[in-house]
Scaffold this motif. Sequence first.
Motif, PDB file in Angstrom:
ATOM      1  N   UNK A 105       0.847  -1.198   0.000  1.00  0.00           N
ATOM      2  CA  UNK A 105       0.000   0.000   0.000  1.00  0.00           C
ATOM      3  C   UNK A 105       0.883   1.249   0.000  1.00  0.00           C
ATOM      4  N   UNK A 106       0.837   1.969  -1.130  1.00  0.00           N
ATOM      5  CA  UNK A 106       1.686   3.151  -1.319  1.00  0.00           C
ATOM      6  C   UNK A 106       1.437   4.212  -0.256  1.00  0.00           C
ATOM      7  N   UNK A 107       0.285   4.188   0.377  1.00  0.00           N
ATOM      8  CA  UNK A 107      -0.032   5.212   1.375  1.00  0.00           C
ATOM      9  C   UNK A 107       0.717   4.988   2.673  1.00  0.00           C
ATOM     10  N   UNK A 108       1.276   3.775   2.838  1.00  0.00           N
ATOM     11  CA  UNK A 108       1.889   3.427   4.130  1.00  0.00           C
ATOM     12  C   UNK A 108       3.330   3.875   4.278  1.00  0.00           C
ATOM     13  N   UNK A 109       4.077   3.911   3.181  1.00  0.00           N
ATOM     14  CA  UNK A 109       5.508   4.240   3.294  1.00  0.00           C
ATOM     15  C   UNK A 109       6.072   4.651   1.945  1.00  0.00           C
ATOM     16  N   UNK A 110       7.074   5.506   1.982  1.00  0.00           N
ATOM     17  CA  UNK A 110       7.837   5.910   0.799  1.00  0.00           C
ATOM     18  C   UNK A 110       9.308   5.724   1.113  1.00  0.00           C
ATOM     19  N   UNK A 111      10.181   5.543   0.132  1.00  0.00           N
ATOM     20  CA  UNK A 111       9.876   5.288  -1.264  1.00  0.00           C
ATOM     21  C   UNK A 111       9.316   3.884  -1.478  1.00  0.00           C
ATOM     22  N   UNK A 112       8.865   3.650  -2.688  1.00  0.00           N
ATOM     23  CA  UNK A 112       8.175   2.404  -3.036  1.00  0.00           C
ATOM     24  C   UNK A 112       9.007   1.141  -2.766  1.00  0.00           C
ATOM     25  N   UNK A 113      10.326   1.309  -2.829  1.00  0.00           N
ATOM     26  CA  UNK A 113      11.201   0.139  -2.611  1.00  0.00           C
ATOM     27  C   UNK A 113      10.891  -0.549  -1.290  1.00  0.00           C
ATOM     28  N   UNK A 114      10.495   0.228  -0.294  1.00  0.00           N
ATOM     29  CA  UNK A 114      10.173  -0.375   1.012  1.00  0.00           C
ATOM     30  C   UNK A 114       8.993  -1.339   0.906  1.00  0.00           C
ATOM     31  N   UNK A 115       8.059  -1.048   0.002  1.00  0.00           N
ATOM     32  CA  UNK A 115       6.915  -1.955  -0.159  1.00  0.00           C
ATOM     33  C   UNK A 115       7.396  -3.332  -0.592  1.00  0.00           C
ATOM     34  N   UNK A 116       8.422  -3.328  -1.446  1.00  0.00           N
ATOM     35  CA  UNK A 116       8.964  -4.592  -1.953  1.00  0.00           C
ATOM     36  C   UNK A 116       9.724  -5.337  -0.858  1.00  0.00           C
ATOM     37  N   UNK A 117      10.520  -4.597  -0.111  1.00  0.00           N
ATOM     38  CA  UNK A 117      11.305  -5.231   0.953  1.00  0.00           C
ATOM     39  C   UNK A 117      10.365  -5.815   2.007  1.00  0.00           C
ATOM     40  N   UNK A 118       9.362  -5.032   2.390  1.00  0.00           N
ATOM     41  CA  UNK A 118       8.412  -5.504   3.406  1.00  0.00           C
ATOM     42  C   UNK A 118       7.633  -6.727   2.910  1.00  0.00           C
ATOM     43  N   UNK A 119       7.215  -6.683   1.654  1.00  0.00           N
ATOM     44  CA  UNK A 119       6.458  -7.809   1.090  1.00  0.00           C
ATOM     45  C   UNK A 119       7.342  -9.058   1.022  1.00  0.00           C
ATOM     46  N   UNK A 120       8.602  -8.873   0.661  1.00  0.00           N
ATOM     47  CA  UNK A 120       9.508 -10.025   0.540  1.00  0.00           C
ATOM     48  C   UNK A 120       9.684 -10.720   1.891  1.00  0.00           C
ATOM     49  N   UNK A 121       9.796  -9.916   2.950  1.00  0.00           N
ATOM     50  CA  UNK A 121       9.947 -10.508   4.292  1.00  0.00           C
ATOM     51  C   UNK A 121       8.697 -11.325   4.629  1.00  0.00           C
ATOM     52  N   UNK A 122       7.537 -10.783   4.305  1.00  0.00           N
ATOM     53  CA  UNK A 122       6.275 -11.482   4.583  1.00  0.00           C
ATOM     54  C   UNK A 122       6.184 -12.774   3.770  1.00  0.00           C
ATOM     55  N   UNK A 123       6.577 -12.685   2.504  1.00  0.00           N
ATOM     56  CA  UNK A 123       6.477 -13.862   1.634  1.00  0.00           C
ATOM     57  C   UNK A 123       7.386 -14.977   2.152  1.00  0.00           C
ATOM     58  N   UNK A 124       8.599 -14.625   2.504  1.00  0.00           N
ATOM     59  CA  UNK A 124       9.524 -15.663   2.979  1.00  0.00           C
ATOM     60  C   UNK A 124       8.970 -16.338   4.242  1.00  0.00           C
ATOM     61  N   UNK A 125       8.405 -15.552   5.143  1.00  0.00           N
ATOM     62  CA  UNK A 125       7.784 -16.151   6.339  1.00  0.00           C
ATOM     63  C   UNK A 125       6.688 -17.147   5.942  1.00  0.00           C
ATOM     64  N   UNK A 126       5.888 -16.760   4.942  1.00  0.00           N
ATOM     65  CA  UNK A 126       4.799 -17.639   4.472  1.00  0.00           C
ATOM     66  C   UNK A 126       5.352 -18.950   3.933  1.00  0.00           C
ATOM     67  N   UNK A 127       6.423 -18.838   3.155  1.00  0.00           N
ATOM     68  CA  UNK A 127       6.983 -20.041   2.525  1.00  0.00           C
ATOM     69  C   UNK A 127       7.504 -21.017   3.583  1.00  0.00           C
ATOM     70  N   UNK A 128       8.117 -20.470   4.609  1.00  0.00           N
ATOM     71  CA  UNK A 128       8.683 -21.337   5.650  1.00  0.00           C
ATOM     72  C   UNK A 128       7.555 -21.961   6.482  1.00  0.00           C
TER      73      UNK A 128
END
Length: 166
Positions: A79-102
Amino acid sequence: MLKELYERQSIRKYLDKPVEEEKIMELLRAAMNAPTARNTQSWRFMVIENREALDHMQTLSPYTGMMKTAPCAIMVLGDKRDIEPEEYLYVNAAAAIENMLIEAVHQGLGTCWCAIGPRTERIENFRNYFHIEDHLIPIGVVAVGYGDEVKPKVDRFDPEKISYYK
Ligand SMILES: Cc1cc2nc3c(=O)[nH]c(=O)nc-3n(C[C@H](O)[C@H](O)[C@H](O)COP(=O)(O)O)c2cc1C
């Protein structure tokens, strides 16, 4: 050693067996327990169990053929409204995804992480098909199901990739 970490592999063939709702919830709980920059929790999740949408996904992003056998996929958005720059959205999502996979390994499930962003064409394909609002960026989609393939275990530990500054 956490055995789930070493057992995780990308699974691209799934049994025709639905994933229990409680297990999906455990994956989402694991995802939302990941760290985020400034604790912004900028992620959003869409659980996709619609057969037609799963079958159609390969036309939205070419390397998602495994969705044709997957009973479920979890799209992770930022959600772009939560944080800038956009790169953080990717980093945050990646951390969540890895947790899901494990967590999925722990639940006896197979997964395959598929990127959507940052390729704009794929973002727009997902946006249009799933009616995603402008402030959300679809970042990745994870196939989830009971695996129907066995792959050889690999150990990618490579001391050459490590440097020391003592
Ligand atoms: C950011 C990212 C994007 C990926 N996108 C895809 C994809 O679109 N399709 C796919 O089949 N696998 C995708 N993968 C899975 C990788 O191909 C896989 O993790 C890699 O080959 C290593 O294999 P393993 O996951 O079995 O250890 C992606 C992985 C990451 C981290």
